[in-house]
Design an enzyme around this catalytic site. Structure first.
Site, mmCIF file in Angstrom:
data_model
loop_
_atom_site.group_PDB
_atom_site.id
_atom_site.type_symbol
_atom_site.label_atom_id
_atom_site.label_comp_id
_atom_site.label_asym_id
_atom_site.label_seq_id
_atom_site.Cartn_x
_atom_site.Cartn_y
_atom_site.Cartn_z
ATOM 1 N N THR A 49 -18.615 0.386 1.500
ATOM 2 C CA THR A 49 -18.226 -0.594 0.489
ATOM 3 C C THR A 49 -17.441 -1.727 1.144
ATOM 4 O OG1 THR A 49 -16.220 0.660 -0.060
ATOM 5 C CG2 THR A 49 -18.208 1.149 -1.324
ATOM 6 N N LEU A 50 -17.698 -2.939 0.681
ATOM 7 C CA LEU A 50 -17.144 -4.136 1.317
ATOM 8 C C LEU A 50 -16.331 -4.985 0.346
ATOM 9 C CD1 LEU A 50 -20.406 -5.131 3.234
ATOM 10 C CD2 LEU A 50 -18.460 -3.855 4.156
ATOM 11 N N GLU A 68 -17.576 -8.371 -1.151
ATOM 12 C CA GLU A 68 -18.836 -8.664 -0.459
ATOM 13 C C GLU A 68 -19.914 -7.628 -0.758
ATOM 14 O OE1 GLU A 68 -18.141 -9.307 3.682
ATOM 15 O OE2 GLU A 68 -16.542 -10.770 3.339
ATOM 16 N N THR A 99 -7.313 -0.217 -8.579
ATOM 17 C CA THR A 99 -7.142 1.228 -8.507
ATOM 18 C C THR A 99 -8.342 1.938 -9.143
ATOM 19 O OG1 THR A 99 -4.764 0.910 -8.768
ATOM 20 C CG2 THR A 99 -5.603 3.141 -9.057
ATOM 21 N N GLY A 149 -13.133 2.316 -6.155
ATOM 22 C CA GLY A 149 -13.954 3.039 -5.185
ATOM 23 C C GLY A 149 -14.477 4.350 -5.742
ATOM 24 N N ASP A 150 -13.644 5.059 -6.515
ATOM 25 C CA ASP A 150 -14.078 6.310 -7.127
ATOM 26 C C ASP A 150 -15.167 6.053 -8.156
ATOM 27 O OD1 ASP A 150 -12.216 7.737 -5.612
ATOM 28 O OD2 ASP A 150 -10.661 7.500 -7.127
ATOM 29 N N ARG A 209 -9.740 -3.768 -15.679
ATOM 30 C CA ARG A 209 -8.800 -3.091 -16.563
ATOM 31 C C ARG A 209 -7.628 -2.535 -15.771
ATOM 32 N NH1 ARG A 209 -13.497 0.526 -19.614
ATOM 33 N NH2 ARG A 209 -14.453 -1.213 -20.796
#
Length: 300
Positions: A214-215, A218, A242, A245-246, A281
């Site tokens: 993951t970027l 980008e 926060t 990524g999850d 959010r």
């Protein structure tokens, strides 16, 4: 198909600050939320909201925070093991959320480490060949390796999100079918390769089956099995990164499982769209897309 998420859960306490502190700095902040968190819990909840049969294998303590966490999990459509508290404190995370939407996290792993390897094997007793085991970086290297080795012996599909990152994790790649990393983790685990493509090639050479990097703004890269794809990030207003990524990882995995295919560009497009919802959010659990939002997104 069943996904077993072996990881952690705990309480996220988020503080709003002007900017991330430098070493030695004392800063003022405002606590703006308390939410269920832990990368294991985050990923399991999102997978379940995507309609995937999911079990979270994560310890919680015998304190008020632990009871609160277990009650939150009970409101989601997923299994939890163990259902009883461990003789320890529940894990907590302090999240520093800066005015520009960036964040830094401090996380304890006492409850996560208190869950023994034998406990985890018991929880995996019903797993069938082809089921998925998803693990993060919350355990020691030795425990992380032992879990993946046991999973491989049971012919499960191993997915690794090495966060928080440890240098020793670079020794695990031959056990991993799919790795999902951000660009910092990719650099640290690829002998210091600075460019994402160079890091990806090193990780593939070191034995990982498929790889997603993951970027941030980008987008994301998908490599492995002779394919190489880049997917742009979805436009969004940055409120709080926060849990993004999850969200990305879980929706990407759910997309591929629901369609019965390996991770592909469509799975990444679904993932970046879901991550954009979370980024727009505040909070952790409260920022995640709902079941209705996710099922609607995944049917597009």
């Amino acid at each position: 198909m069943h996904v077993y998420v072996v990881g952690n859960m705990g309480v996220d306490q988020t503080f709003l600050i002007d900017e991330l502190p430098e070493k030695g700095a004392s800063i003022l902040g405002q606590r703006i939320s308390q939410d269920l968190g832990g990368k294991g819990a985050n990923q399991a909840i999102i997978l379940a909201r995507c309609g995937i049969n999911t079990t979270l294998i994560a310890g919680s303590g015998d304190d008020s925070h632990g009871a609160w966490c277990r009650n939150k999990i009970a409101q989601e459509s997923l299994g939890l093991f163990p259902t009883q508290p461990l003789d320890c404190a529940t894990d907590t995370s302090i999240i520093l959320n800066s005015a520009d939407g960036d964040n830094a996290n401090i996380t304890t792993t006492t409850a996560a480490e208190s869950l023994s390897l034998e406990d985890i094997k018991t929880a995996l007793a019903a797993a069938q060949p082809g089921d998925v085991l998803l693990q993060q970086g919350n355990f020691s290297f030795e425990k992380t390796r032992a879990i993946f080795e046991y999973s491989r012996s049971r012919k499960l599909f191993n997915v690794f999100n090495p966060s928080p990152v440890k240098a020793q994790f670079a020794k695990l790649w031959p056990l991993i079918d799919l790795a999902v990393l951000n660009s910092v983790e990719a650099r640290l685990l690829s002998q210091g390769r600075q460019e994402p493509m160079a890091a990806a090639q090193q990780l593939l050479n070191d034995g990982v089956g498929m790889l997603v990097i993951t970027l941030g703004a980008e987008g994301a890269l998908l490599l492995g099995n002779g394919q190489q794809h880049h997917v742009d990030a979805a436009p969004c207003r940055v409120v709080d990164t926060t849990g993004a990524g999850d969200t990305f990882l879980s929706v990407m995995l759910a997309s591929s499982l629901r369609r019965g295919v390996a991770v592909d560009p469509q799975a990444l497009r679904h993932a970046v769209a879901a991550a954009a919802i979370t980024i727009g959010r505040s909070g952790t659990l409260s920022a995640f897309p709902s079941r209705q939002e996710l099922v609607g997104l995944l049917t597009c």
